[in-house]
Design an enzyme around this catalytic site. Structure first.
Site, PDB file in Angstrom:
ATOM      1  N   GLY A  12      -4.011   2.876   7.376  1.00  0.00           N
ATOM      2  CA  GLY A  12      -2.556   2.749   7.437  1.00  0.00           C
ATOM      3  C   GLY A  12      -2.031   1.649   8.337  1.00  0.00           C
ATOM      4  O   GLY A  12      -0.881   1.719   8.786  1.00  0.00           O
ATOM      5  N   MET A  90      -6.373   3.629  -2.553  1.00  0.00           N
ATOM      6  CA  MET A  90      -7.641   3.243  -3.162  1.00  0.00           C
ATOM      7  C   MET A  90      -7.925   3.956  -4.484  1.00  0.00           C
ATOM      8  O   MET A  90      -9.053   3.958  -4.955  1.00  0.00           O
ATOM      9  CB  MET A  90      -8.786   3.486  -2.171  1.00  0.00           C
ATOM     10  N   ASN A 107       1.432  -3.689  -4.912  1.00  0.00           N
ATOM     11  CA  ASN A 107       0.183  -3.411  -4.198  1.00  0.00           C
ATOM     12  C   ASN A 107      -0.150  -4.609  -3.323  1.00  0.00           C
ATOM     13  O   ASN A 107       0.182  -5.740  -3.669  1.00  0.00           O
ATOM     14  CB  ASN A 107      -0.944  -3.214  -5.228  1.00  0.00           C
ATOM     15  N   HIS A 109      -3.470  -6.519  -1.947  1.00  0.00           N
ATOM     16  CA  HIS A 109      -4.898  -6.592  -2.259  1.00  0.00           C
ATOM     17  C   HIS A 109      -5.541  -7.685  -1.396  1.00  0.00           C
ATOM     18  O   HIS A 109      -5.005  -8.790  -1.299  1.00  0.00           O
ATOM     19  CB  HIS A 109      -5.095  -6.906  -3.747  1.00  0.00           C
ATOM     20  N   SER A 136      -3.065 -10.886  -1.400  1.00  0.00           N
ATOM     21  CA  SER A 136      -2.011 -11.040  -2.408  1.00  0.00           C
ATOM     22  C   SER A 136      -1.169  -9.776  -2.467  1.00  0.00           C
ATOM     23  O   SER A 136      -1.684  -8.667  -2.361  1.00  0.00           O
ATOM     24  CB  SER A 136      -2.624 -11.247  -3.806  1.00  0.00           C
ATOM     25  N   ASP A 145      -5.635  -4.691 -10.484  1.00  0.00           N
ATOM     26  CA  ASP A 145      -5.479  -5.884  -9.636  1.00  0.00           C
ATOM     27  C   ASP A 145      -5.109  -7.122 -10.461  1.00  0.00           C
ATOM     28  O   ASP A 145      -5.305  -8.256 -10.014  1.00  0.00           O
ATOM     29  CB  ASP A 145      -6.759  -6.165  -8.817  1.00  0.00           C
ATOM     30  N   GLU A 174      -2.227  -9.980   6.299  1.00  0.00           N
ATOM     31  CA  GLU A 174      -1.661  -9.013   5.349  1.00  0.00           C
ATOM     32  C   GLU A 174      -0.362  -8.426   5.881  1.00  0.00           C
ATOM     33  O   GLU A 174       0.601  -8.240   5.127  1.00  0.00           O
ATOM     34  CB  GLU A 174      -2.645  -7.858   5.097  1.00  0.00           C
TER      35      GLU A 174
END
Ligand code: GAR
Length: 210
Positions: A12, A90, A107, A109, A136, A145, A174
């Protein structure tokens, strides 16, 4: 305010970055709920510590993927999100659950899609010998994906990198990438129309620099 539901299976840290950005006023949104497929996910504790509704459902309590996703998304819908964000979630999502939510699920990734879909992306990148790797944010479609990309962050692969060192370098990027992407959504500056991402390019550049 713009309402975000977050799906998370584990640690998280991306969720935490979103919570922190909201707390410090750099993201004008609210996390309406956090949902997990793992009862022990640390992400649930992070949510509760921030006063956010958090709930886990166990896939083994449901006879099929479709049944699990129906139950999960009934709970997600109950918090009336404008956007659903998979942040370290996941589990594959049933196509039927996606169909009615097209353009409303994204999402993050850990690769520069379309390169290195699926699991162990840092290992895949090291094996491929690429000079550049990254993360991404993309719309979720039934193509795993493979949905349209909204924004990416790039990092160099350094000599001597291991999966761990590369993963850490990517993860650090990220967090701001996800927050910047959510800022675009909250400002209604990105949308999906018939499989193509429409994004205000100047807003994206500005958001990524924050
Ligand atoms: C992140 O690196 C995210 O990009 C990745 O899992 C990690 C979750 O970290 N997601 C995927 O691999 C999705 N297929 P976090 O739980 O600390 O946010």
């Amino acid at each position: 305010t713009y309402r975000i539901a977050i799906l998370a299976s584990g640690r998280g840290s991306n969720l935490q970055a979103v919570l922190d950005a909201i707390a410090t006023g750099t993201l004008d949104a609210t996390v309406a709920g956090v949902f997990s497929d793992r009862t022990g996910a640390p992400a649930l504790q992070r949510a509760r510590a921030a006063g956010v509704h958090a709930q886990a459902l166990s896939p083994r309590d449901y006879p099929s993927r479709a049944a699990f996703d129906q139950a999960l998304f009934a709970r997600v819908d109950a918090v009336a999100p404008d956007l659903i964000v998979c942040a370290g979630y996941m589990r594959l999502i049933d196509a039927a659950a996606l169909a009615s939510r097209a353009g409303r699920i994204i999402n993050i990734h850990p690769s520069l899609l379309p390169a290195f879909k699926g699991l162990h992306t840092h290992r895949q990148a090291l094996r491929a010998g690429v000079a550049e790797h990254g993360a991404s944010v993309h719309f979720v479609t039934p193509d795993l994906d493979g949905g349209p990309v909204i924004a990416q962050a790039r990092v160099p692969v350094e000599p001597g990198d291991t999966e761990t060192s590369l993963a850490a370098r990517v993860l650090a990027r990220e967090h701001p990438l996800l927050v910047a992407s959510l800022r675009l959504f909250a400002q209604a500056r990105v949308a999906l129309h018939e499989d193509r991402v429409h994004v205000d390019a100047r807003a994206l550049t500005a958001a990524l620099q924050l």
